[in-house]
Design an enzyme around this catalytic site. Structure first.
Site, PDB file in Angstrom:
ATOM      1  N   ASP A 203       8.261   0.259  -2.306  1.00 51.94           N
ATOM      2  CA  ASP A 203       7.071   0.303  -1.463  1.00 51.94           C
ATOM      3  C   ASP A 203       7.465   0.060  -0.004  1.00 51.94           C
ATOM      4  O   ASP A 203       8.257  -0.834   0.302  1.00 51.94           O
ATOM      5  CB  ASP A 203       6.054  -0.755  -1.918  1.00 51.94           C
ATOM      6  N   ASN A 211       0.528   4.044  10.120  1.00 49.86           N
ATOM      7  CA  ASN A 211      -0.565   5.018  10.183  1.00 49.86           C
ATOM      8  C   ASN A 211      -1.576   4.647  11.258  1.00 49.86           C
ATOM      9  O   ASN A 211      -2.046   5.510  12.012  1.00 49.86           O
ATOM     10  CB  ASN A 211      -1.268   5.106   8.822  1.00 49.86           C
ATOM     11  N   ASP A 220       3.257  10.617   7.591  1.00 54.80           N
ATOM     12  CA  ASP A 220       3.783  11.639   6.673  1.00 54.80           C
ATOM     13  C   ASP A 220       5.261  11.901   6.939  1.00 54.80           C
ATOM     14  O   ASP A 220       6.053  12.115   6.007  1.00 54.80           O
ATOM     15  CB  ASP A 220       2.993  12.941   6.820  1.00 54.80           C
ATOM     16  N   GLU A 246       2.411   5.263  -0.405  1.00 53.39           N
ATOM     17  CA  GLU A 246       3.722   4.897   0.136  1.00 53.39           C
ATOM     18  C   GLU A 246       4.651   4.352  -0.940  1.00 53.39           C
ATOM     19  O   GLU A 246       5.686   3.763  -0.625  1.00 53.39           O
ATOM     20  CB  GLU A 246       3.573   3.857   1.257  1.00 53.39           C
TER      21      GLU A 246
END
Length: 327
Positions: A203, A211, A220, A246
């Site tokens: 993770d 973000n 992305d 993620e």
């Protein structure tokens, strides 16, 4: 077959590993127009045209022997009255009493893949032309080349569809569906042959901040670059996939806890040392290794608990589920 399976709304057939029909239900007999005694003991390919025998050999047999199953294969049988019957076929290869059998469920399909139609039309022309004299040789050669080309196109289309169905479109890694299929296969091998393996859940730390700060296009890009880095670090036999959001996962075959933690640490250190531009990236990893009675849920659950421990302990670290039990 059991009586209740005779009239289910799909054809059922069981064949030996060599292709000999062992059992067939009434639904499939009605679809093909045969009596039961006319099919039992015959080779499954006796119900196919020459073209479909070739397709069956080049796709169905190799795929089901490699993967143990075939899903949603477009195909055609030839009925007792010599009519083409388009179907959708699902198959699974299983061992019973020391022998392997292939069990198939068959649904009639009214729509055919266009490439397959073209191949059948071309093959029909070929069969007609072979009966004519030598003056047709030049045309016959051209049609033969067209037949081969379309056959290759059909195989490529099937390969592309299979790859697309098991690939994450953003990162190019294998997707969750493929990962879960492989996890079940490895668990089955562990239960049968005691072949251990380990599972990693990876993770990105504080991914939401990226973000929120830089926007989703940058997020992305981070996912894509991380996927490429993980894949480049993985061993040839390892399976790295995107699990969702993620989170990434990896199956580490033939690996006990120590080896799996070593692989996980190589991932973590490489990500920490990589250049990510204006931002920095670290990952937390949870690891679980097979134990007696494991299922998909238990392995994922232990790895997820270990991941939570990595997050709770400050992030940017690797935790094996076994260390939590010992603690």
């Amino acid at each position: 077959m059991r009586m209740q399976l005779e009239t289910v709304p799909c054809g059922l057939v069981s064949i030996s590993d060599a292709g000999i029909i062992q059992a067939v239900n009434q639904t499939l007999l009605d679809m093909l127009g045969y009596e039961r005694h006319e099919l039992l003991g015959r080779h499954i390919e006796s119900t196919m045209s020459v073209t479909n025998k070739l397709f069956f050999h080049t796709y169905f047999y190799p795929y089901i022997r490699l993967n143990g199953h075939v899903n949603e294969m477009y195909f055609s049988f030839r009925t007792n009255s010599q009519q083409e019957l388009p179907v959708l076929l699902n198959g699974v290869r299983q061992e019973r009493s020391g022998e392997f059998f292939i069990d198939c469920a068959i649904m009639m399909m009214r729509k055919r893949i266009e490439y397959e139609k073209d191949i059948l039309k071309t093959k029909t022309k070929l069969e007609e032309l072979f009966k004519k004299n030598q003056e047709a040789n030049e045309k016959l050669e051209r049609l033969n080349e067209e037949y081969a080309r379309k056959q290759q196109e059909l195989l490529r289309v099937n390969e592309q569809l299979e790859k697309k169905a098991t690939t994450d479109p953003l990162t190019g890694l294998r997707n969750r569906r493929y990962f879960q299929e492989q996890l079940l296969a490895y668990l089955d091998a562990f239960q049968k042959y005691r072949l251990p393996f380990s599972l990693l859940i990876i993770d990105i730390d504080h991914f939401k901040r990226i973000n929120d700060t830089y926007g989703h296009p940058v997020g992305d890009l981070v996912l894509t670059n991380l996927a490429q880095l993980l894949q480049s670090l993985a061993r040839k036999e390892d399976i790295v996939a995107r699990f969702g959001g993620e989170e990434f996962v990896a199956i580490i075959p033939a690996a006990g806890g120590e080896t799996a933690v070593g692989v996980a640490e190589s991932f973590r250190k490489a990500v920490e040392a990589a250049v990510w531009g204006e931002y920095s990236i670290t990952i937390s990893i949870g690891v679980s290794t097979t134990i007696e009675g494991d299922t998909e849920e238990t392995m994922l659950g232990r790895a997820d608990t270990a991941l939570y421990a990595s997050k709770s302990s400050g992030r940017n670290r690797v935790t094996h589920a076994a260390s939590l039990i010992k603690g």
